[in-house]
Design a protein around this motif. Structure first.
Motif, short mmCIF file in Angstrom:
data_model
loop_
_atom_site.label_atom_id
_atom_site.label_comp_id
_atom_site.label_asym_id
_atom_site.label_seq_id
_atom_site.Cartn_x
_atom_site.Cartn_y
_atom_site.Cartn_z
N GLN A 1 0.66 -1.25 -0.08
CA GLN A 1 -0.18 0.14 0.14
C GLN A 1 0.82 1.21 -0.07
O GLN A 1 1.79 1.45 0.82
CB GLN A 1 -0.85 0.01 1.32
N VAL A 2 0.68 1.83 -1.05
CA VAL A 2 1.44 3.32 -1.21
C VAL A 2 0.32 4.60 -1.21
O VAL A 2 -0.71 4.51 -1.98
CB VAL A 2 2.41 3.29 -2.19
N GLN A 3 0.69 5.62 -0.33
CA GLN A 3 -0.38 6.96 -0.67
C GLN A 3 0.87 8.10 -0.91
O GLN A 3 1.95 8.26 -0.21
CB GLN A 3 -0.87 7.40 0.51
N LEU A 4 0.68 8.72 -1.88
CA LEU A 4 1.57 9.75 -2.27
C LEU A 4 0.59 11.30 -1.99
O LEU A 4 -0.52 11.47 -2.58
CB LEU A 4 2.05 9.75 -3.73
N VAL A 5 1.32 12.33 -1.37
CA VAL A 5 0.78 13.37 -1.11
C VAL A 5 1.47 14.63 -1.60
O VAL A 5 2.65 14.88 -1.50
CB VAL A 5 0.50 13.79 0.24
N GLU A 6 1.15 15.15 -2.92
CA GLU A 6 1.88 16.34 -3.09
C GLU A 6 1.54 17.78 -2.54
O GLU A 6 0.21 17.84 -2.25
CB GLU A 6 1.86 16.68 -4.80
N SER A 7 2.42 18.67 -2.17
CA SER A 7 2.17 19.95 -1.95
C SER A 7 3.22 20.98 -2.79
O SER A 7 4.20 20.48 -3.28
CB SER A 7 2.18 20.06 -0.42
N GLY A 8 2.95 22.28 -2.43
CA GLY A 8 3.68 23.19 -2.94
C GLY A 8 3.33 24.01 -4.23
O GLY A 8 4.11 24.85 -4.56
#
Length: 120
Positions: A1-8
């Motif tokens: 299980q992988v979760q990716l959270v982008e910001s910026g």
């Protein structure tokens, strides 16, 4: 299980800079490479920059010399430093992680995307 959270992401004037971050949480998955892709309205999603677990990088010709991809393995985070931004850089930017499941088999995970808008 992988979760990716982008910001910026955000709005910036031409010539300005932004730094995108992608934080990965994972289990049962070994990441071999991470990258940034972007998609503008009416266009296909394209690779912007990628970095392997060994530190090798590659960039789209359109961003060479302006963008830098880097990683912090301790934080499971990949960054994209974007300098000298141009209006044509406007797009939704997506983080991708590629690797191998512990149970076997290659797989890709995608973040939700973050909007980058560059005004003239």
């Amino acid at each position: 299980q992988v979760q990716l959270v982008e910001s910026g992401g955000g709005l910036v004037q031409a010539g300005g800079s932004l730094r995108l971050s992608c934080a990965a949480s994972r289990s049962g998955f070994s990441i071999n490479a991470m990258g940034w892709y972007r998609q503008a309205p009416g266009k296909q999603r394209e690779l912007v920059a990628a970095i392997t677990s060994g530190g090798s990088t590659n960039y789209a010709d359109s961003v060479k010399g302006r963008f830098t991809i880097s990683r912090d393995n301790a934080k499971n985070t990949v960054y994209l430093q974007m300098n000298s931004l141009k209006p044509e850089d406007t797009a939704v930017y997506y983080c991708k992680a590629s690797g191998v499941r512990d149970s076997g088999g290659r797989y890709d995970y995608w973040g939700q995307g973050t909007q980058v808008t560059v005004s003239s």
